[in-house]
Design a protein around this motif. Structure first.
Motif, PDB file in Angstrom:
ATOM      1  N   VAL A 149       0.839  -1.201   0.000  1.00 53.13           N
ATOM      2  CA  VAL A 149       0.000   0.000   0.000  1.00 53.13           C
ATOM      3  C   VAL A 149       0.873   1.249   0.000  1.00 53.13           C
ATOM      4  O   VAL A 149       0.625   2.202  -0.743  1.00 53.13           O
ATOM      5  CB  VAL A 149      -0.958   0.003   1.212  1.00 53.13           C
ATOM      6  CG1 VAL A 149      -1.658   1.359   1.343  1.00 53.13           C
ATOM      7  CG2 VAL A 149      -1.999  -1.101   1.075  1.00 53.13           C
ATOM      8  N   ILE A 150       1.910   1.244   0.833  1.00 52.69           N
ATOM      9  CA  ILE A 150       2.813   2.400   0.881  1.00 52.69           C
ATOM     10  C   ILE A 150       3.461   2.626  -0.481  1.00 52.69           C
ATOM     11  O   ILE A 150       3.547   3.761  -0.972  1.00 52.69           O
ATOM     12  CB  ILE A 150       3.883   2.182   1.971  1.00 52.69           C
ATOM     13  CG1 ILE A 150       3.248   2.240   3.368  1.00 52.69           C
ATOM     14  CG2 ILE A 150       4.993   3.232   1.858  1.00 52.69           C
ATOM     15  CD1 ILE A 150       4.177   1.818   4.485  1.00 52.69           C
ATOM     16  N   SER A 151       3.916   1.550  -1.107  1.00 54.63           N
ATOM     17  CA  SER A 151       4.599   1.669  -2.397  1.00 54.63           C
ATOM     18  C   SER A 151       3.665   2.131  -3.507  1.00 54.63           C
ATOM     19  O   SER A 151       4.070   2.886  -4.399  1.00 54.63           O
ATOM     20  CB  SER A 151       5.226   0.327  -2.777  1.00 54.63           C
ATOM     21  OG  SER A 151       6.229  -0.050  -1.859  1.00 54.63           O
ATOM     22  N   ALA A 152       2.398   1.677  -3.454  1.00 56.14           N
ATOM     23  CA  ALA A 152       1.450   1.993  -4.531  1.00 56.14           C
ATOM     24  C   ALA A 152       0.714   3.302  -4.317  1.00 56.14           C
ATOM     25  O   ALA A 152       0.085   3.819  -5.242  1.00 56.14           O
ATOM     26  CB  ALA A 152       0.441   0.852  -4.685  1.00 56.14           C
ATOM     27  N   CYS A 153       0.773   3.850  -3.101  1.00 54.60           N
ATOM     28  CA  CYS A 153       0.068   5.099  -2.808  1.00 54.60           C
ATOM     29  C   CYS A 153       0.644   6.229  -3.650  1.00 54.60           C
ATOM     30  O   CYS A 153       1.860   6.459  -3.660  1.00 54.60           O
ATOM     31  CB  CYS A 153       0.186   5.426  -1.318  1.00 54.60           C
ATOM     32  SG  CYS A 153      -0.680   6.928  -0.824  1.00 54.60           S
ATOM     33  N   ARG A 154      -0.198   6.933  -4.360  1.00 61.16           N
ATOM     34  CA  ARG A 154       0.257   7.989  -5.268  1.00 61.16           C
ATOM     35  C   ARG A 154       0.577   9.297  -4.556  1.00 61.16           C
ATOM     36  O   ARG A 154       1.148  10.195  -5.167  1.00 61.16           O
ATOM     37  CB  ARG A 154      -0.807   8.243  -6.343  1.00 61.16           C
ATOM     38  CG  ARG A 154      -1.155   7.044  -7.210  1.00 61.16           C
ATOM     39  CD  ARG A 154       0.033   6.558  -8.031  1.00 61.16           C
ATOM     40  NE  ARG A 154       0.843   5.574  -7.300  1.00 61.16           N
ATOM     41  CZ  ARG A 154       1.927   5.009  -7.771  1.00 61.16           C
ATOM     42  NH1 ARG A 154       2.392   5.366  -8.954  1.00 61.16           N
ATOM     43  NH2 ARG A 154       2.594   4.119  -7.062  1.00 61.16           N
ATOM     44  N   ASN A 155       0.186   9.433  -3.301  1.00 62.21           N
ATOM     45  CA  ASN A 155       0.470  10.654  -2.540  1.00 62.21           C
ATOM     46  C   ASN A 155       1.729  10.424  -1.706  1.00 62.21           C
ATOM     47  O   ASN A 155       1.691   9.684  -0.718  1.00 62.21           O
ATOM     48  CB  ASN A 155      -0.708  11.004  -1.636  1.00 62.21           C
ATOM     49  CG  ASN A 155      -0.525  12.323  -0.904  1.00 62.21           C
ATOM     50  OD1 ASN A 155       0.565  12.659  -0.468  1.00 62.21           O
ATOM     51  ND2 ASN A 155      -1.607  13.073  -0.756  1.00 62.21           N
ATOM     52  N   PRO A 156       2.858  11.010  -2.065  1.00 66.08           N
ATOM     53  CA  PRO A 156       4.106  10.716  -1.357  1.00 66.08           C
ATOM     54  C   PRO A 156       4.105  11.156   0.105  1.00 66.08           C
ATOM     55  O   PRO A 156       4.752  10.529   0.942  1.00 66.08           O
ATOM     56  CB  PRO A 156       5.165  11.476  -2.168  1.00 66.08           C
ATOM     57  CG  PRO A 156       4.404  12.565  -2.862  1.00 66.08           C
ATOM     58  CD  PRO A 156       3.051  11.982  -3.171  1.00 66.08           C
ATOM     59  N   TYR A 157       3.372  12.216   0.426  1.00 64.13           N
ATOM     60  CA  TYR A 157       3.319  12.674   1.816  1.00 64.13           C
ATOM     61  C   TYR A 157       2.525  11.694   2.666  1.00 64.13           C
ATOM     62  O   TYR A 157       2.902  11.386   3.803  1.00 64.13           O
ATOM     63  CB  TYR A 157       2.698  14.074   1.882  1.00 64.13           C
ATOM     64  CG  TYR A 157       3.499  15.109   1.151  1.00 64.13           C
ATOM     65  CD1 TYR A 157       4.648  15.659   1.718  1.00 64.13           C
ATOM     66  CD2 TYR A 157       3.125  15.532  -0.129  1.00 64.13           C
ATOM     67  CE1 TYR A 157       5.398  16.610   1.038  1.00 64.13           C
ATOM     68  CE2 TYR A 157       3.871  16.483  -0.816  1.00 64.13           C
ATOM     69  CZ  TYR A 157       5.006  17.014  -0.231  1.00 64.13           C
ATOM     70  OH  TYR A 157       5.749  17.937  -0.904  1.00 64.13           O
ATOM     71  N   LEU A 158       1.440  11.197   2.131  1.00 63.16           N
ATOM     72  CA  LEU A 158       0.636  10.211   2.837  1.00 63.16           C
ATOM     73  C   LEU A 158       1.428   8.927   3.022  1.00 63.16           C
ATOM     74  O   LEU A 158       1.455   8.356   4.125  1.00 63.16           O
ATOM     75  CB  LEU A 158      -0.647   9.940   2.038  1.00 63.16           C
ATOM     76  CG  LEU A 158      -1.637   8.909   2.595  1.00 63.16           C
ATOM     77  CD1 LEU A 158      -2.092   9.304   3.991  1.00 63.16           C
ATOM     78  CD2 LEU A 158      -2.837   8.777   1.651  1.00 63.16           C
ATOM     79  N   ALA A 159       2.084   8.475   1.976  1.00 59.70           N
ATOM     80  CA  ALA A 159       2.875   7.245   2.043  1.00 59.70           C
ATOM     81  C   ALA A 159       4.002   7.375   3.061  1.00 59.70           C
ATOM     82  O   ALA A 159       4.247   6.456   3.860  1.00 59.70           O
ATOM     83  CB  ALA A 159       3.436   6.914   0.667  1.00 59.70           C
ATOM     84  N   ARG A 160       4.681   8.523   3.062  1.00 65.13           N
ATOM     85  CA  ARG A 160       5.801   8.721   3.987  1.00 65.13           C
ATOM     86  C   ARG A 160       5.332   8.736   5.437  1.00 65.13           C
ATOM     87  O   ARG A 160       5.991   8.173   6.325  1.00 65.13           O
ATOM     88  CB  ARG A 160       6.528  10.019   3.652  1.00 65.13           C
ATOM     89  CG  ARG A 160       7.808  10.241   4.466  1.00 65.13           C
ATOM     90  CD  ARG A 160       8.486  11.542   4.082  1.00 65.13           C
ATOM     91  NE  ARG A 160       8.781  11.570   2.665  1.00 65.13           N
ATOM     92  CZ  ARG A 160       8.284  12.471   1.819  1.00 65.13           C
ATOM     93  NH1 ARG A 160       7.455  13.421   2.262  1.00 65.13           N
ATOM     94  NH2 ARG A 160       8.604  12.447   0.549  1.00 65.13           N
ATOM     95  N   THR A 161       4.205   9.364   5.683  1.00 64.91           N
ATOM     96  CA  THR A 161       3.705   9.437   7.057  1.00 64.91           C
ATOM     97  C   THR A 161       3.325   8.052   7.566  1.00 64.91           C
ATOM     98  O   THR A 161       3.625   7.692   8.711  1.00 64.91           O
ATOM     99  CB  THR A 161       2.484  10.373   7.137  1.00 64.91           C
ATOM    100  OG1 THR A 161       2.840  11.661   6.624  1.00 64.91           O
ATOM    101  CG2 THR A 161       2.009  10.522   8.574  1.00 64.91           C
TER     102      THR A 161
END
Length: 241
Positions: A149-161
């Motif tokens: 999910v983290i890798s596929a999430c298109r929002n980098p800020y959301l993924a990083r958090t």
């Protein structure tokens, strides 16, 4: 920030793994001299690792005092899951939407679906002793899902958090899966999340993620309030939180 040396990185990974797996209990002292002897390292990489873990919230550290593994409290768990509820359902929904537009993003999720089905069949066929030894396999699948999910999430800020919260989340996993019943319930929750993502159902992905987090929080609350012997007397239970 100075780049970690190979030795400090090794010490960091060892201590982090021991904290996340609860081999180092909440509240346990992290004396630099003792850790240096146990890990075969000088005090400098040990000190660097402790400070790094403190920045991640896994260690309580005050200069001049003995560091301790950060406690687990009900208030802290509730606050963590309140934050996760804001992040992870949105990420799951965004991945479902992105996967509907680009099938290539769904490859790891379909692989995880098959791994989950294989594990389910194998787990149910085992006796209780063998099932207990199989928990790590399920942890690996669920960790694979979170990382996908983290890798596929298109929002980098959301993924990083979300990624930055992983250490706290992983440490609690061993408390939330306290028996085969919860294990199988969590398995069904992961199956629902995977099915929603691979089918491109945005609303179902959001709902399935939200349901999984709510159920996991409930299991953690039950574990923290009813299994003090398992958790150890050094765990701080802040029931007012």
């Amino acid at each position: 920030m100075a780049r970690a040396t190979g030795k400090s990185e090794a010490v960091y990974e060892r201590l982090k793994g021991d904290i996340e797996s609860l081999r180092l209990r909440p509240g346990a002292k992290l004396g630099e001299v003792q850790l240096s002897e146990e890990l075969g390292a000088s005090r400098t990489p040990v000190r660097e690792a402790i400070r790094r873990l403190a920045r991640e919230g896994l260690v309580d550290f005050v200069p001049g005092e003995v560091a301790r593994v950060a406690p687990i409290s009900l208030g802290g768990v509730r606050a963590l899951f309140e934050f996760r509820m804001l992040l992870e359902p949105r990420a799951a929904a965004s991945v479902a939407a992105a996967g509907a537009a680009d099938e290539r993003l769904l490859i790891p999720f379909r692989t995880l679906e098959q791994q989950l089905e294989d594990f389910d069949e194998h787990f149910r066929a085992q006796d209780a002793v063998a099932q207990a030894r199989s928990y790590q396999e399920f942890y690996d699948i669920s960790e694979g899902f979170d990382q996908a999910v983290i890798s596929a999430c298109r929002n980098p800020y959301l993924a990083r958090t979300i990624r930055d919260l992983r250490s706290q989340t992983v440490r609690l996993r061993h408390l939330s899966h306290s028996g085969p019943r919860r294990m199988l319930t969590s398995l069904e929750e992961h199956r629902a999340m995977l099915r929603a993502i691979t089918s491109g159902d945005v609303q179902a992905a959001d709902a399935a993620s939200r349901h999984h987090l709510a159920q996991t929080l409930q299991a953690l609350i039950e574990s923290l309030t009813s299994q003090d012997v398992t958790l150890g007397t050094d765990i701080h239970l802040d029931v007012a939180g």
